[in-house]
Structures are given as C-alpha cells and as structure tokens.
Design a protein around this motif. Sequence first.
Motif, short mmCIF file in Angstrom:
data_model
loop_
_atom_site.label_atom_id
_atom_site.label_comp_id
_atom_site.label_asym_id
_atom_site.label_seq_id
_atom_site.Cartn_x
_atom_site.Cartn_y
_atom_site.Cartn_z
N TYR A 46 0.83 -1.20 0.00
CA TYR A 46 0.00 0.00 0.00
C TYR A 46 0.87 1.25 0.00
O TYR A 46 2.09 1.17 0.05
N TYR A 269 -10.51 0.55 0.91
CA TYR A 269 -9.11 0.14 1.01
C TYR A 269 -8.30 0.60 -0.19
O TYR A 269 -7.14 0.95 -0.08
N SER A 273 -5.22 4.67 -0.15
CA SER A 273 -3.86 4.18 0.10
C SER A 273 -3.46 3.07 -0.87
O SER A 273 -2.42 2.46 -0.68
N LYS A 274 -4.27 2.84 -1.90
CA LYS A 274 -3.93 1.83 -2.92
C LYS A 274 -3.49 0.54 -2.26
O LYS A 274 -2.44 -0.03 -2.57
N ASN A 275 -4.33 0.08 -1.32
CA ASN A 275 -4.00 -1.11 -0.55
C ASN A 275 -4.35 -2.36 -1.35
O ASN A 275 -5.40 -2.97 -1.16
#
Lengths: 321, 487
Positions: A46, A269, A273-275
């Motif tokens: 992330y 998600y 936060s580009k999780n």
Amino acid sequence: MSTQKRKSVSYSKWGYIFIIPFFVVYIFCSLIPLFSTFYNSFFENYRDGLTQIGPNFVGFENYIKLFTPNSSGNILILDYTANTMIMWLLGAIPQLIFSLLLAIIFTSARLKIKGQQFFKTVIYMPNLVMASAFAMLFFTLFSNVGPVNQLINAMGGETVDFFGNVWTARGIIAFINFLMWFGNTTILLMAGIMGIDQSLFEAASIDGANSVQVFFKITLPLLMPILVYVIITSLIGGLQMFDVPQIITAGIGKPNRSTMTLIMYLNNYLSTSKNYGMSGAISVVVFIITGILSMFVYKTMVKGDDSGKKKAKKLAAKGVK
Amino acid sequence: MKKRLLAALVASATVLSFAGCSSNTTSTSNTNSSAPADNSSVADNSSVADDSSVADDSSVADDSSAAADDTTDISKAGTGITLSESEGKVFNIYAWNEEFKGFFEKYYTVPEGVTVNWIINPSDDGVYQDKLDEALLNQASAAADDKVDMFLAEADYIVKYTNSDYTLDVSTIGVKQLDTEYQYTVSAASDNNGAIKGVSFQCCPAALIYRRSIAKEVLGTDDPAEVQAQLDNWDKFTEVAQKAKDSGYYMTGSYVETFRTFSNNTTSAWVDADNNLVIDDAIKQYIAQAKDFLDKEYTLPCGVWDDQKTAEMYKDGKVMCFFGPAWYYNFSMSNAQDPEKGCSGDWAICQGPQAYFWGGTWLLAATGTDNPEMVADIMNAFTANEDICSKLIENEGQFTNNMAVNQKYADDPTFGNAFLGGQNDTAIYVELAKNIKFENKTQYDQLLNEKLPDVFLDYFKGNISEEDAYKNFYQYVNEKYPAIVTP
C-alpha cells in the motif's frame, strides 16, 4: 477416392479461428487480472502518503485480518455481505415479480397490448441513466428538505429522516436498483417467453386451462433456463453493488455502516492508500461468495430441467430419436 | 449444462476485474495567452468561454495585444515576463476548485506562447490528493509538456508534499522570500529542514460571520464589537444559541460548522510519533458540543457544504452564524450574494469564541517542472506584486499574504466590504492573523477532519452510542490508512 477425402474435410478449424479474438481478450483482460488478484492478496502492498510500502509477502495475513472479529465481536466482511445481500434481495424479489408480470402481459396473445415498442423503450429507459445520476436524484428527492419530505409535511406528517434510518436507507437503495434493472429483466424474460412454442399455449387454452394454470404449468417451467440466467446475473450484479450506496452515503455506509456493501468496503481500502493486498483479499472473498451462491441458485433451480436432460440422454443412448 | 455452469463462473470472475476500474472525474481546460503554432495539444479552447475576457478562439488569437492594453486597465496587472528558450510551452497546474484559476486568469499575464492547462479535481473524499499523487509519482517518466509544473495544496495536507522530494525548494528558482508574508504561511510551506517549497497567496484567519438583522433581534445589537463581547467564549456562545432558538433561529446551519475552531486548537496532532491515532480533547469537546447542539436544535443536521445549509444564507434564512475566513464568504456564500434572494450587506464578522484558521491555498512547485521561471513569476506575482494584492482585496474581498498591502487597507477609514455592510474586514483579519500558528499537522488531516463529524452523525442523531461511533471512525481510519494504528 477424392470424394471420400472431401467428406472427411473438417471446417471446424474455422470455428476455433473465429473464437480466438474472444479468448485473447478474455485471457488478457479477465483471466490474468483474476490470477493477479489472487497473487496480490498475499502481499502487504500500500501507499502511505507518497511512500510506497511493500510489496512484502505476508501469506494469509490479509485474510486473517479480514476474518478477525472486531472489538464488538463482529466479523465485518460478513456484516457487509449481509448488507449487500439484503439490499439485493429487497430490490431483486420485487423486480423479478414485476418483470415477470410485465413480460407475461406484453407477450400475452389474448391481451395483444398495443404500443409494445413504446412501453419496452420506456421501461428500459432508466437503465440508460447513470447510476450516480440516479443516486444524486434520489438523494435530493428524499433529503430532509427534499420534495418527498415537503409533501409529507404538507400532508401534516413529521419530516422523515430517510437516510438516517437503516431500513428506509436500504429501501431507497434497493428501489433505485429495482428501477434501473426491471426493464432489462422484463426484456430478457419476454425473449424467454416468446421462445416457448405457441402451440403449447393454444393446446392449453383448448383444454380449458385458465391463465394461472398456463403460467404455472407451461410458462414457468419452460422459462426456467432464462430465469436462472436472470437470477444469477442479477445476483452477481447485486454482489457488486457499489455506485448507488457509495454516492448516497458518502462512502461510509450511513447510517451506522448498515448500507456498506462489499465493494464499498473494497473501495475504501483501494481508493486512498492503494492497498492492493487487502482489496485483493476482499476480491477473492467476493469471488468465492459469488461462486458459491451462483452454484446454489443453479443447483436448486435446475433440478427439474436436469432430470429432463438425463431422460433425453438415456433415450439418445438407446438410439431413440 | 456444463457450459452454462462455466458461463456462470466466468461471469462471476468478472467481479474481480472490477478492482481495476476507477472513475475519472478529471476536468481539464486550457487557457491560451496567444495562438501558439503547436496548438495540437490543446484539447478544447471553447472551455474557457465562461471567462468574460476570453470570448472565443478568435479573441484568444490576438490576446497578447489585448493583454498589453489590459495592463493599463485595472483587470490585468500581471508581470508578462519573457521566458528564456529552455522553458516549456505548456504549463500544467493541478487544483481542486476554480478559485485560484479565477484570480490567475484575471490578474496574471501569461507569458507569450505558453498554454496554461488546468487540471481540476474535486477535493471531496480526497480525490484531488489521489489524482495529484498519481501524477507526481509518474512525474519522472512523464513527457516534459505533461509534467506537473505547479500545484495547489491546502493546509490539511500540505505537509505531505512539502516533506517529500516531489516539491522544489523555491528559493533555487528565484522566488523572493518576503518579510511581508505571514510567518505561518512560510512555516507551512517549509519542510523539516527549513527549505521553503512554495508560497500562499492568501492568509486565512477565520471569523464568525453573522447576520446583522438576526443579531439585532437576538442580541439587540449588530455592532461587531458588542456582538463579540456577547459570545467570546463557548459558554457564552451556547447561551446565545439558546436565545437564538427562543427567537426562532438556529445558531449555526450545520453540526460541523464549529468543527474547524476546535480541530484548529488541538494540542496534539491526529497521529503521534508512533503513528497511533489520537483523539484530542478539543475534538472530544467538539463531539460533546455537536451532540448538545443537535439535541437542543441549535443547529441543523446537515454538513458544511450541504444545500440545506447554504439555503439558509438566503434572505429568509433562519441561521445566525457561519464560521469561515475571507474565502468562505467570497467563494462559498453565493446564495447570500444573490441579487434577488440574497441579503448582501446584512452580514458582519467578529472573532467569535475562539481564534482559528481554516484552509488556505498554497502554490507549490513540482520537482521536474520544465517551467521554473514561470512558476517563480506566478509565486512572486501573487505575494510580492502589490498591484495584484491590492486588486485581490479591493475586487475579490480576499485577505492577502502581503502584510503591507493588508495594513494599508486596514488603516484606510474609507475602505469597507459592501457584503459586510461596509465593515472593514481587513482590519479585523490583520488582528486575527497574529494568532495563527501552523502546528500539529499530519498528511492524514483532510479525511480525518472531514469524516469524523460525518461518521459521528449517527451518534449525534441518537441512533447509536458514542462508543459505537468511535468504533465506526476507527474502522474508517483502518480502511483508509493502514499505517495508522487505532485503539
């Protein structure tokens, strides 16, 4: 000799050639992303602001995190699955009944409704409007100072906080989905009904069957394959419910996370936060849920159809045509 | 039958490909200073047609001569520098609304041959930050004309950019460091080593903006000093809220209205050194107040930007107080300025219960820009150019980041803001600006500040317990920021 050779010439290779483009697109746009989702779900990956964390291999940690009960003892992903299913059922059951009714009315040889094309276009229309536009429209309509509440007030009622109450909020979301998709379902079911041999209906009416009997003895059983298709696609669409609740509830599933769907959860998600790890894990869970539910629907609904097929196979094996 | 089963599986597999989708709400528009020969990159010139000075393509073509005329006129006061050969021909600015774009197009003369490209994404739900981050992370590999040259940042997340390598030390490109800038705007734009990464064109001390007619009815006076005396702390403020209710008014138009006053006076940042989430006492104080105000119907159950709240700015509105800095009534109170339904002139400002600031737009230089001269020129124009700063105050009601110019208007007894019934708001802001401190900021502030009240609304309405509201907020933080540890 030559004629014999010709007989064995197979044109089936053209069949394979013609389906190549589909499989190429499918492999690159669907199959590879599918496997990469599985792959991603095993990593911690992330962004913290502008800093990239990972990817670090963490095994099943993302899945463990997903299924760990929170401090109140709830497994959130199951709660959100329930939310999604409830909102889907609230929209899909009335939608099926309503569409079936419309399809029967439109295809009825006795009623011979005029202006069919016009009605078909009109009921399909809502599907052409963007879901987000629909959501905004209903948000304004049912807001605390919106037209609906003004009407209620004018009739002497108290202002209803539609989006602050669990069941009205879910109901509105389900209703939007119902409104958007019933036209599509009606057209599919109409196609299904029109595919049934007219002579069966004629025979039934000669035998003195009433409309209810015709519906339950002829239309419904023969419509089963299409109905299964409609239900399964609707189920898949329902599990992916996102845009309407996301916009109506500003992404937090108001009130009290009761309208939070699986994909909204995933989006939370993914968006900031580009999780990829956690959202990959959620995707895989959604995939499994979809698979299980589709199988369940299929198995329960196609039983009758199944036995018919087996009979046909047996007959075929015996060489009876 | 097998085939159908397969089809169902394939269809369900498409669920997964959903993750790859993302909505794209980017809006791009271009402004030309002249008709450049390499116009191919310009997507649509008509998109600037809303600007009165640029009517259509044909007038854009001879804009350079028009600009020359304008410099003697009041509307254009930019510098109109000649750039060196190395400068790029396309200037990309990332912004989250049209505010700065308006000032830029009115007062800044774009150097000849340069196309200005505005990439505007709304800041709701952090969309602006997401898009900007994406662009900055790709900055190194982007073509020269696609690189971000300058971007705007707000107080809530500026630290994320200043403390990164994605912003330039602007002293290296010729931005003048001025004594006339407010110290907090400089420290906000500085990284941990003291390098200055940008400038702010505005200073944003915030005030309490009240309706004169309602204040007269509720408090018996509309004089800013006397009103201030009656609500200069939260206890008094609550007392006045009860009075307002008794007279049939709402104290504020949104349960989030006072949030920034509290969040701006916290003693700790949202996260501590170990990345633990901290709910400051000031935030808890806000939660208690919002619950109380909604229970007692001193305020309305709507968000800061909701239509229901802004409808209360009309003449027949029932809300007495709004909270915000100068940009708030210039940019977000258009309902009050409506010539027919509005009530321009029926407003005034005072400090209110607690000093605070809200927002502010900083201009930051992106590392890798191919237009460093123009970046520096813009920054200098909006801080050092007294002509532009004066226009921002006179024509736009702004409070600029130039103390000297602000002071000039504050001392001018004939100067007044018509919207505020002739009150000299600059004089008040000059005093309020002295109290501003830029501290306890983290890169996570925007979403935490915006979503806490949102998530707590269920509790404020009495649908869930306070404890559950905290849990929902922690869950939201967990989803959005995996790096933050929640209780």
